[in-house]
Scaffold this motif. Structure first.
Motif, PDB file in Angstrom:
ATOM      1  N   ALA A 269       0.847  -1.193   0.000  1.00  0.00           N
ATOM      2  CA  ALA A 269       0.000   0.000   0.000  1.00  0.00           C
ATOM      3  C   ALA A 269       0.881   1.241   0.000  1.00  0.00           C
ATOM      4  N   SER A 270       0.269   2.394  -0.211  1.00  0.00           N
ATOM      5  CA  SER A 270       1.048   3.623  -0.341  1.00  0.00           C
ATOM      6  C   SER A 270       1.348   4.279   0.998  1.00  0.00           C
ATOM      7  N   TYR A 271       0.560   3.996   2.027  1.00  0.00           N
ATOM      8  CA  TYR A 271       0.727   4.682   3.304  1.00  0.00           C
ATOM      9  C   TYR A 271       1.798   3.995   4.153  1.00  0.00           C
ATOM     10  N   ARG A 272       2.427   4.772   5.004  1.00  0.00           N
ATOM     11  CA  ARG A 272       3.399   4.266   5.978  1.00  0.00           C
ATOM     12  C   ARG A 272       3.174   5.042   7.273  1.00  0.00           C
ATOM     13  N   ILE A 273       3.282   4.377   8.397  1.00  0.00           N
ATOM     14  CA  ILE A 273       3.116   5.016   9.697  1.00  0.00           C
ATOM     15  C   ILE A 273       4.395   4.804  10.495  1.00  0.00           C
ATOM     16  N   LEU A 274       5.018   5.890  10.900  1.00  0.00           N
ATOM     17  CA  LEU A 274       6.212   5.843  11.736  1.00  0.00           C
ATOM     18  C   LEU A 274       5.782   6.101  13.175  1.00  0.00           C
ATOM     19  N   ARG A 275       6.004   5.123  14.031  1.00  0.00           N
ATOM     20  CA  ARG A 275       5.541   5.197  15.412  1.00  0.00           C
ATOM     21  C   ARG A 275       6.734   5.204  16.368  1.00  0.00           C
ATOM     22  N   GLY A 276       6.749   6.150  17.285  1.00  0.00           N
ATOM     23  CA  GLY A 276       7.782   6.188  18.316  1.00  0.00           C
ATOM     24  C   GLY A 276       7.303   5.476  19.563  1.00  0.00           C
ATOM     25  N   VAL A 277       7.873   4.305  19.866  1.00  0.00           N
ATOM     26  CA  VAL A 277       7.443   3.533  21.033  1.00  0.00           C
ATOM     27  C   VAL A 277       8.304   3.838  22.251  1.00  0.00           C
ATOM     28  N   LYS A 278       9.434   4.492  22.029  1.00  0.00           N
ATOM     29  CA  LYS A 278      10.274   4.941  23.141  1.00  0.00           C
ATOM     30  C   LYS A 278      10.991   6.204  22.708  1.00  0.00           C
ATOM     31  N   ASN A 279      11.054   7.186  23.591  1.00  0.00           N
ATOM     32  CA  ASN A 279      11.749   8.426  23.271  1.00  0.00           C
ATOM     33  C   ASN A 279      12.123   9.131  24.569  1.00  0.00           C
ATOM     34  N   ARG A 280      13.408   9.231  24.830  1.00  0.00           N
ATOM     35  CA  ARG A 280      13.872   9.896  26.036  1.00  0.00           C
ATOM     36  C   ARG A 280      13.802  11.418  25.925  1.00  0.00           C
ATOM     37  N   PHE A 281      13.545  11.924  24.727  1.00  0.00           N
ATOM     38  CA  PHE A 281      13.567  13.368  24.509  1.00  0.00           C
ATOM     39  C   PHE A 281      12.218  13.923  24.076  1.00  0.00           C
TER      40      PHE A 281
ATOM     41  N   ILE B 121     -10.505  -1.530  11.607  1.00  0.00           N
ATOM     42  CA  ILE B 121     -10.091  -0.129  11.673  1.00  0.00           C
ATOM     43  C   ILE B 121      -9.414   0.198  10.356  1.00  0.00           C
ATOM     44  N   THR B 122     -10.000   1.092   9.593  1.00  0.00           N
ATOM     45  CA  THR B 122      -9.513   1.369   8.250  1.00  0.00           C
ATOM     46  C   THR B 122      -8.210   2.166   8.300  1.00  0.00           C
ATOM     47  N   GLY B 123      -7.513   2.183   7.178  1.00  0.00           N
ATOM     48  CA  GLY B 123      -6.264   2.936   7.075  1.00  0.00           C
ATOM     49  C   GLY B 123      -5.035   2.151   7.443  1.00  0.00           C
ATOM     50  N   GLY B 124      -5.201   0.895   7.902  1.00  0.00           N
ATOM     51  CA  GLY B 124      -4.049   0.077   8.243  1.00  0.00           C
ATOM     52  C   GLY B 124      -3.407   0.404   9.570  1.00  0.00           C
ATOM     53  N   ILE B 125      -4.027   1.279  10.372  1.00  0.00           N
ATOM     54  CA  ILE B 125      -3.446   1.668  11.649  1.00  0.00           C
ATOM     55  C   ILE B 125      -3.910   0.704  12.736  1.00  0.00           C
ATOM     56  N   LYS B 126      -3.050   0.480  13.722  1.00  0.00           N
ATOM     57  CA  LYS B 126      -3.380  -0.381  14.854  1.00  0.00           C
ATOM     58  C   LYS B 126      -3.561   0.490  16.095  1.00  0.00           C
ATOM     59  N   ILE B 127      -4.689   0.312  16.778  1.00  0.00           N
ATOM     60  CA  ILE B 127      -5.022   1.147  17.936  1.00  0.00           C
ATOM     61  C   ILE B 127      -5.300   0.246  19.132  1.00  0.00           C
ATOM     62  N   ALA B 128      -4.629   0.545  20.238  1.00  0.00           N
ATOM     63  CA  ALA B 128      -4.852  -0.199  21.485  1.00  0.00           C
ATOM     64  C   ALA B 128      -5.488   0.667  22.554  1.00  0.00           C
ATOM     65  N   GLU B 129      -5.766   1.935  22.248  1.00  0.00           N
ATOM     66  CA  GLU B 129      -6.309   2.852  23.244  1.00  0.00           C
ATOM     67  C   GLU B 129      -7.750   2.474  23.579  1.00  0.00           C
ATOM     68  N   PRO B 130      -8.134   2.412  24.873  1.00  0.00           N
ATOM     69  CA  PRO B 130      -9.513   2.061  25.238  1.00  0.00           C
ATOM     70  C   PRO B 130     -10.539   3.121  24.855  1.00  0.00           C
TER      71      PRO B 130
END
Length: 458
Positions: A248-260, A361-370
């Motif tokens: 697919a054309s979309y890409r999602i960059l997710r930060g799972v850890k960031n000290r800054f 959930i459309t768009g290929g995104i994964k959501i775990a938020e309640p």
């Protein structure tokens, strides 16, 4: 009996779990037959030093109030989505791990970062252990013309790489990938757990000691996590995951850890002919192609870090022709959907026990938020009752086991995002309704229970 300098230890190739003996099943990831035996060297190694003085000299603590931190200590990549995930830019002396499936666009994104940094007058070194100079050049030609500050090195020997970094003193270094690096002091094959961990340790010392910003690319396992020991994610300053379907054309960059910066920030990109392009309005992009006059569709507002994001939840509920109904989810937790359907049946009398249910959930995104619980409940009810909802309706809220709708964080920001995208009605938890109505032109409906939702919409 005195121990020798070398000892044998067993590592899980999938998750990096360590054990003194071989085991058939890994206690960490529950995979079978993944343990391999490796010889670990017990040589003493110097610690990480970020002070410019001699490492073996006298070390004195520094007064915290005297430490000068300026915004100039961050390198702005020129890619807004990436800068947001990183917390405003690349912190000098930081070590960042980038993971993702093969072909997802990790190398392309980092080449674009190198292109922008080199054009801004920063010295950049791109080190590849997987491709030749000609192959990198072919990919770089798609992005554009690079300045003379962009340097390439095809090498896997970590000692040679360390000498090049110390002599050249670049401001940013890309390691593609960490699984191909080889440390001669470790008697293990490249890509093994020992090599990956020790090589990362050497790069960590270089980053902190010389003030060089280092990006390392990591391969992922079949469950989507970075291959190698779990301690690898604890050593680095930031961990970024590239998600999405490679076709697919979309890409999602997710930060799972960031000290800054904030964790769980996301950046949305679209793969184009000349590389990855930023998606400025992620909510609009996620709602593209939304169906009209169709039941089982509702928009929810979730929070990804500090960014509100509107996504569409689709549900399909139909009578099952099997003894055990089928349930399937895409983009959200399967067990959570089953729990919410049980709440509907117990608290509201909606008979779903004999129905197949599919939630997407459309768009290929994964959501775990309640906070998307209320959206899932509304979508399931809409499909079950075959009731078409307004396309200008949005909702969010957490649903408890008693059928109550509980409050969520940053509710006002969610309503503001829905109003900005042209929605005229928003269903929110009762405890958040008063806050959401302040200064909003959108109609805010507060609900206390799932039964209230049924009374309002159906």
């Amino acid at each position: 009996m005195a121990k020798g300098k070398n000892s044998t230890i067993f590592f899980c190739q999938n998750c990096g779990y360590e054990s003194s003996k071989w085991m058939g099943q890994c206690p960490g990831c529950r995979e079978w037959n993944t343990f391999v035996e490796e010889t670990v060297s017990r040589q003493s190694r110097g610690g990480v030093s970020s002070s410019p003085g001699e490492r073996r000299g006298r070390v004195l603590p520094t007064i915290l109030a005297e430490v000068d931190v300026r915004e100039e200590d961050k390198l702005v990549t020129g890619i807004g989505e990436l800068d947001q995930v990183l917390g405003g830019g690349i912190v000098r002396g930081s070590l960042t791990l980038v993971g993702g499936d093969p072909g997802i666009g990790k190398s392309t994104l980092l080449l674009q970062v190198c292109h922008n940094l080199a054009d801004s007058g920063h010295n950049v070194l791109y080190i590849s252990g997987e491709e030749s100079l000609a192959q990198i050049k072919m990919r770089a030609d798609r992005i554009g013309e690079f300045s003379s500050r962009m340097l390439l090195l095809c090498e896997t020997n970590l000692e040679t790489i360390s000498e090049v970094i110390r002599s050249g003193k670049p401001e940013a270094v890309i390691i593609d990938s960490i699984q191909t690096m080889y440390n001669e002091t470790v008697s293990a094959a490249p890509g093994s757990v020992s090599q990956v961990r020790e090589s990362t340790g050497v790069l960590l010392q270089l980053a902190k000691g010389l003030g060089v910003s280092v990006f390392i690319v990591g391969h992922v396992t079949k469950d989507g996590t970075v291959a190698g020991p779990r301690v690898l994610e604890h050593m680095v300053d930031a961990v970024l995951y590239f998600e999405g379907d490679r076709h697919a054309s979309y890409r999602i960059l997710r930060g799972v850890k960031n000290r800054f910066g904030s964790t769980n920030e996301i950046g949305v990109f679209e793969m184009q002919e000349k590389g990855l392009a930023e998606v400025k309005n992620a909510s609009e992009y996620m709602l593209n192609g939304r169906p009209e006059n169709a039941s089982g569709s509702v928009v929810v507002c979730t929070m990804e870090g500090t960014r509100p994001l509107l996504v569409e939840i689709q549900a399909l509920v139909c009578h099952s022709s099997f003894g055990i109904p089928r349930r399937q989810t895409t983009g959200t937790d399967f067990n959570r959907v089953n729990l919410l359907m049980a709440v509907l049946e117990k608290r509201s009398g909606v008979q779903l026990a004999s129905c197949d249910a599919y939630v997407n959930i459309t768009g290929g995104i994964k959501i775990a938020e309640p906070a998307i619980d209320l959206g899932i409940v509304i979508a399931v009810l809409s499909s079950f009752k075959n009731c078409i909802l307004s396309t200008r309706l949005a909702a969010f809220g957490e649903v408890g086991l008693s059928g109550e709708v509980r409050g969520v964080s940053m509710a006002k920001n969610r309503v503001t995002e829905a109003e900005k995208m042209g929605f005229d009605t928003c269903i929110v938890p009762w405890v958040c309704a008063e806050e959401c109505r302040k200064g909003s032109r959108i109609k805010v409906i507060g609900v206390k229970t799932v039964q209230d939702v049924i009374d309002v919409l159906f």
